[in-house]
Design a protein around this motif. Structure first.
Motif, PDB file in Angstrom:
ATOM      1  N   GLU A 169       0.811  -1.218   0.000  1.00 31.14           N
ATOM      2  CA  GLU A 169       0.000   0.000   0.000  1.00 31.14           C
ATOM      3  C   GLU A 169       0.843   1.266   0.000  1.00 31.14           C
ATOM      4  O   GLU A 169       0.440   2.284  -0.568  1.00 31.14           O
ATOM      5  CB  GLU A 169      -0.935  -0.010   1.217  1.00 31.14           C
ATOM      6  N   ASP A 170       2.037   1.214   0.625  1.00 27.44           N
ATOM      7  CA  ASP A 170       2.890   2.411   0.665  1.00 27.44           C
ATOM      8  C   ASP A 170       3.346   2.806  -0.737  1.00 27.44           C
ATOM      9  O   ASP A 170       3.338   3.995  -1.097  1.00 27.44           O
ATOM     10  CB  ASP A 170       4.102   2.160   1.559  1.00 27.44           C
ATOM     11  N   LEU A 171       3.759   1.820  -1.529  1.00 24.27           N
ATOM     12  CA  LEU A 171       4.190   2.109  -2.896  1.00 24.27           C
ATOM     13  C   LEU A 171       3.017   2.581  -3.757  1.00 24.27           C
ATOM     14  O   LEU A 171       3.166   3.460  -4.605  1.00 24.27           O
ATOM     15  CB  LEU A 171       4.835   0.870  -3.520  1.00 24.27           C
ATOM     16  N   GLU A 172       1.848   1.986  -3.521  1.00 26.46           N
ATOM     17  CA  GLU A 172       0.665   2.407  -4.264  1.00 26.46           C
ATOM     18  C   GLU A 172       0.309   3.851  -3.928  1.00 26.46           C
ATOM     19  O   GLU A 172      -0.016   4.645  -4.818  1.00 26.46           O
ATOM     20  CB  GLU A 172      -0.497   1.472  -3.930  1.00 26.46           C
ATOM     21  N   ARG A 173       0.393   4.198  -2.666  1.00 26.83           N
ATOM     22  CA  ARG A 173       0.107   5.572  -2.254  1.00 26.83           C
ATOM     23  C   ARG A 173       1.152   6.529  -2.827  1.00 26.83           C
ATOM     24  O   ARG A 173       0.828   7.633  -3.273  1.00 26.83           O
ATOM     25  CB  ARG A 173       0.106   5.661  -0.721  1.00 26.83           C
ATOM     26  N   GLU A 174       2.406   6.095  -2.850  1.00 29.48           N
ATOM     27  CA  GLU A 174       3.478   6.923  -3.406  1.00 29.48           C
ATOM     28  C   GLU A 174       3.230   7.233  -4.881  1.00 29.48           C
ATOM     29  O   GLU A 174       3.394   8.373  -5.333  1.00 29.48           O
ATOM     30  CB  GLU A 174       4.821   6.197  -3.241  1.00 29.48           C
ATOM     31  N   ALA A 175       2.802   6.211  -5.643  1.00 26.62           N
ATOM     32  CA  ALA A 175       2.524   6.416  -7.069  1.00 26.62           C
ATOM     33  C   ALA A 175       1.361   7.376  -7.268  1.00 26.62           C
ATOM     34  O   ALA A 175       1.421   8.287  -8.112  1.00 26.62           O
ATOM     35  CB  ALA A 175       2.236   5.072  -7.737  1.00 26.62           C
ATOM     36  N   MET A 176       0.316   7.206  -6.492  1.00 31.27           N
ATOM     37  CA  MET A 176      -0.867   8.045  -6.657  1.00 31.27           C
ATOM     38  C   MET A 176      -0.586   9.481  -6.230  1.00 31.27           C
ATOM     39  O   MET A 176      -1.079  10.430  -6.847  1.00 31.27           O
ATOM     40  CB  MET A 176      -2.035   7.448  -5.872  1.00 31.27           C
ATOM     41  N   GLU A 177       0.211   9.674  -5.181  1.00 35.10           N
ATOM     42  CA  GLU A 177       0.579  11.025  -4.764  1.00 35.10           C
ATOM     43  C   GLU A 177       1.436  11.712  -5.815  1.00 35.10           C
ATOM     44  O   GLU A 177       1.448  12.938  -5.930  1.00 35.10           O
ATOM     45  CB  GLU A 177       1.312  10.982  -3.425  1.00 35.10           C
ATOM     46  N   ALA A 178       2.164  10.910  -6.611  1.00 32.42           N
ATOM     47  CA  ALA A 178       2.991  11.474  -7.684  1.00 32.42           C
ATOM     48  C   ALA A 178       2.165  11.805  -8.930  1.00 32.42           C
ATOM     49  O   ALA A 178       2.692  12.373  -9.885  1.00 32.42           O
ATOM     50  CB  ALA A 178       4.107  10.500  -8.050  1.00 32.42           C
ATOM     51  N   GLY A 179       0.878  11.456  -8.915  1.00 27.53           N
ATOM     52  CA  GLY A 179       0.013  11.760 -10.049  1.00 27.53           C
ATOM     53  C   GLY A 179      -0.233  10.595 -10.983  1.00 27.53           C
ATOM     54  O   GLY A 179      -0.762  10.780 -12.078  1.00 27.53           O
ATOM     55  N   ILE A 180       0.152   9.393 -10.551  1.00 29.81           N
ATOM     56  CA  ILE A 180      -0.036   8.202 -11.387  1.00 29.81           C
ATOM     57  C   ILE A 180      -1.162   7.374 -10.790  1.00 29.81           C
ATOM     58  O   ILE A 180      -0.992   6.711  -9.758  1.00 29.81           O
ATOM     59  CB  ILE A 180       1.257   7.369 -11.476  1.00 29.81           C
ATOM     60  N   ASN A 181      -2.309   7.437 -11.408  1.00 29.73           N
ATOM     61  CA  ASN A 181      -3.468   6.707 -10.920  1.00 29.73           C
ATOM     62  C   ASN A 181      -3.603   5.382 -11.649  1.00 29.73           C
ATOM     63  O   ASN A 181      -3.298   5.276 -12.845  1.00 29.73           O
ATOM     64  CB  ASN A 181      -4.739   7.539 -11.108  1.00 29.73           C
ATOM     65  N   PRO A 182      -4.084   4.365 -10.954  1.00 32.66           N
ATOM     66  CA  PRO A 182      -4.208   3.053 -11.596  1.00 32.66           C
ATOM     67  C   PRO A 182      -5.361   3.014 -12.595  1.00 32.66           C
ATOM     68  O   PRO A 182      -6.307   3.805 -12.513  1.00 32.66           O
ATOM     69  CB  PRO A 182      -4.484   2.117 -10.410  1.00 32.66           C
ATOM     70  N   VAL A 183      -5.256   2.115 -13.533  1.00 31.90           N
ATOM     71  CA  VAL A 183      -6.339   1.848 -14.476  1.00 31.90           C
ATOM     72  C   VAL A 183      -6.752   0.390 -14.292  1.00 31.90           C
ATOM     73  O   VAL A 183      -5.972  -0.453 -13.863  1.00 31.90           O
ATOM     74  CB  VAL A 183      -5.900   2.091 -15.941  1.00 31.90           C
ATOM     75  N   MET A 184      -8.001   0.114 -14.574  1.00 34.66           N
ATOM     76  CA  MET A 184      -8.511  -1.247 -14.446  1.00 34.66           C
ATOM     77  C   MET A 184      -8.423  -1.928 -15.807  1.00 34.66           C
ATOM     78  O   MET A 184      -8.903  -1.409 -16.815  1.00 34.66           O
ATOM     79  CB  MET A 184      -9.958  -1.234 -13.947  1.00 34.66           C
ATOM     80  N   ILE A 185      -7.778  -3.083 -15.830  1.00 36.95           N
ATOM     81  CA  ILE A 185      -7.634  -3.834 -17.068  1.00 36.95           C
ATOM     82  C   ILE A 185      -8.221  -5.227 -16.880  1.00 36.95           C
ATOM     83  O   ILE A 185      -8.304  -5.740 -15.760  1.00 36.95           O
ATOM     84  CB  ILE A 185      -6.157  -3.948 -17.493  1.00 36.95           C
ATOM     85  N   ASN A 186      -8.655  -5.815 -17.970  1.00 36.39           N
ATOM     86  CA  ASN A 186      -9.197  -7.163 -17.943  1.00 36.39           C
ATOM     87  C   ASN A 186      -8.090  -8.177 -18.165  1.00 36.39           C
ATOM     88  O   ASN A 186      -7.300  -8.050 -19.112  1.00 36.39           O
ATOM     89  CB  ASN A 186     -10.270  -7.336 -19.016  1.00 36.39           C
ATOM     90  N   VAL A 187      -7.996  -9.161 -17.283  1.00 31.86           N
ATOM     91  CA  VAL A 187      -7.010 -10.233 -17.422  1.00 31.86           C
ATOM     92  C   VAL A 187      -7.723 -11.569 -17.320  1.00 31.86           C
ATOM     93  O   VAL A 187      -8.762 -11.707 -16.658  1.00 31.86           O
ATOM     94  CB  VAL A 187      -5.910 -10.140 -16.346  1.00 31.86           C
ATOM     95  N   ARG A 188      -7.176 -12.561 -17.999  1.00 31.25           N
ATOM     96  CA  ARG A 188      -7.754 -13.906 -17.957  1.00 31.25           C
ATOM     97  C   ARG A 188      -6.930 -14.755 -16.991  1.00 31.25           C
ATOM     98  O   ARG A 188      -5.719 -14.833 -17.087  1.00 31.25           O
ATOM     99  CB  ARG A 188      -7.747 -14.529 -19.348  1.00 31.25           C
TER     100      ARG A 188
END
Length: 500
Positions: free
Chosen positions: A101-120
């Protein structure tokens, strides 16, 4: 034993030497179309000019589908090349934000938001959160690439981002105001794109105010009022000093509410005509066109339907040119045609955008019959020129360029819906080409192209499947038979009496 030890020592020495030499004289072969992984001269110049190190933090998720994972691999390949050409002034690292979660928060605070992708996964489709972005930092300046679109022009993304934080004084591009032209607010999407490398700002040019010094390119977009000769003389002086001009001009005006279109005069058309380029007072109509919404009544009910409107041509035929490379379709409305008339060897014109094979010209004024049933005979003048570049060599030896689009509204937004992407790209590319001497314009459309196989028929797929499975086995068996026969022949020769 000594001989064996000596051999081992020599092998180790050769490997160490080869490793040192390969690090010093590293090279790679780029066999891709358009040299996708070979850095351009523009990028090499940018990297060579760096005086302080740039750090790149690439936030990319792991275990992505192959087509998206390729984007990460391509991004890393480019960073390797950038680091090689930077004289150790580019350092990069890859971070997987999905790890915690820390790395995820770091990315989002830097302006990089996740996108939802479809995987099989295990024959089931599910959605996965994916990060595909990067942060570049030079001292206290940062630039974020929030999302790396698969197939995007990665070299342009990286080079322009590096230049944006490495160059503190960006060149200015002026949007001429004062004669009813489009404002900066109406060109918001254009400004967003141009501000990466330039300072796109409004400037006043009139009979008493010359273009500001230091501006290399001016844009004149959709003037509606008459521009006097003294102001046009200011533009002439600007061009004679080596400046460049982008012009998006309405020669006709159409009103869907009254279904009537008429000619429009601002003085710019006369000024261009004196230089040998006629913006004709006509409407370009095209069977390849956009639609307009029409209110219709049937019985007691009113309903809206979309009707093809040939006065709104969709332009997808372009000349090979840096400003049009990669464009798919530009939607125009009430565009006019261009005609080059000068015979002066010091003036040249390059047509860049054309209507389709099924197009024609309609003189102004014109009443628009929305319900008209158009036929092929109505489109009898194909390939009308709607954009091009007029180049002039002046008496002082300076050379100037005027990029003309015969539709003043094509890049202008009305605040209700975004402007067509390629409409924005055409103006941005044109100004970039007029203004930029580095060559970055050529990178804007240098994307990674994915070419999946066309859909195959079932019989063809079955044939290929079995061929893929059986062919290697058959080759191995054939090789074994040939090898066995060769050994048999060799034994037979050895058993012969005269064999020596």
């Amino acid at each position: 034993m000594k001989k064996t030890n000596l051999t081992i020592v020599l092998i180790i020495a050769i490997l160490v030497f080869a490793n040192l030499v390969s690090k010093q004289y590293f090279f790679r072969l780029d066999l891709t179309e358009d040299q996708q992984y070979t850095l351009s001269d523009a990028t090499e110049n940018i990297m060579a000019s760096l005086e302080n190190p740039i750090t790149v933090k690439a936030y990319f998720s792991e275990n992505l589908p192959p087509d998206i994972a390729k984007t990460k691999n391509d991004f890393e390949e480019y960073l390797i090349e950038y680091a090689r050409h930077s004289d150790d002034n580019l350092v990069y690292s890859f971070i997987n934000p999905n790890e915690n979660e820390d790395l995820e928060r770091e990315a989002m605070e830097a302006g990089i938001n996740p996108v939802m992708i479809n995987v099989r996964e295990k024959d089931q489709m599910k959605q996965q959160k994916a990060f595909l972005g990067a942060v570049l930092q030079l001292e206290d300046r940062k630039e974020t690439i929030p999302f790396v679109q698969p197939g995007a022009p990665l070299e342009y993304l990286l080079s322009s981002s590096i230049k944006k934080i490495a160059v503190t004084d960006k060149p200015e591009v002026g949007l001429v105001q004062g004669y009813g032209q489009a404002s900066i607010a109406e060109l918001a999407q254009v400004k967003t794109a141009l501000d990466v490398l330039y300072d796109f700002k409004a400037v006043t040019v009139n009979d008493s105010v010359a273009p500001p010094e230091g501006i290399k390119t001016l844009a004149l977009v959709r003037p509606t009022d008459t521009i006097n000769n003294a102001t046009l003389d200011q533009l002439d002086a600007f061009l004679e000093n080596g400046g460049n001009l982008f012009v998006a001009l309405n020669r006709v005006n159409g009103d869907l509410n009254t279904s009537y279109g008429s000619g429009l005069t601002t003085g710019v058309e006369k000024w261009l005509n004196e230089k040998g380029l006629e913006v004709r007072e006509d409407f370009v109509i095209d069977a390849q066109c956009a639609t307009v919404s029409v209110q219709q009544r049937q019985g007691f009910f009113n309903f809206t339907s979309n009707v093809a409107f040939p006065y709104a041509p969709i332009i997808n035929k372009f000349a090979e040119h840096p400003s049009t490379k990669g464009l798919d379709a530009v939607v125009m409305q009430f565009a006019s045609s261009l005609k080059f008339t000068t015979k002066d060897s010091l003036t040249t014109f390059t047509p860049l955008a054309f209507s389709s094979e099924n197009s024609a010209r309609m003189p102004a004024p014109q009443f628009f019959n929305i319900q008209k049933e158009w036929t092929n005979s109505d489109f009898n003048a194909p390939n009308q020129v709607v954009a091009g570049v007029l180049e002039q060599t002046h008496s002082n030896g300076n050379r100037s360029r005027i990029y003309v689009v015969a539709d003043g509204d094509f890049p202008v937004g009305n605040g209700q819906q975004p402007v067509q992407a390629d409409n924005v790209n055409l103006m941005v590319n044109a100004i970039d080409w007029l203004s930029d001497d580095t060559g970055l314009i050529d990178l804007r459309t240098k994307g990674i192209q994915y070419r999946p196989l066309d859909k195959l028929e079932e019989g063809t797929k079955t044939t290929l499947k079995y061929a893929n499975f059986l062919l290697p086995i058959m080759l191995v068996i054939a090789y074994g038979i040939v090898r066995m026969q060769m050994n048999k022949n060799k034994r037979s020769r050895r058993l012969e009496e005269n064999y020596e």
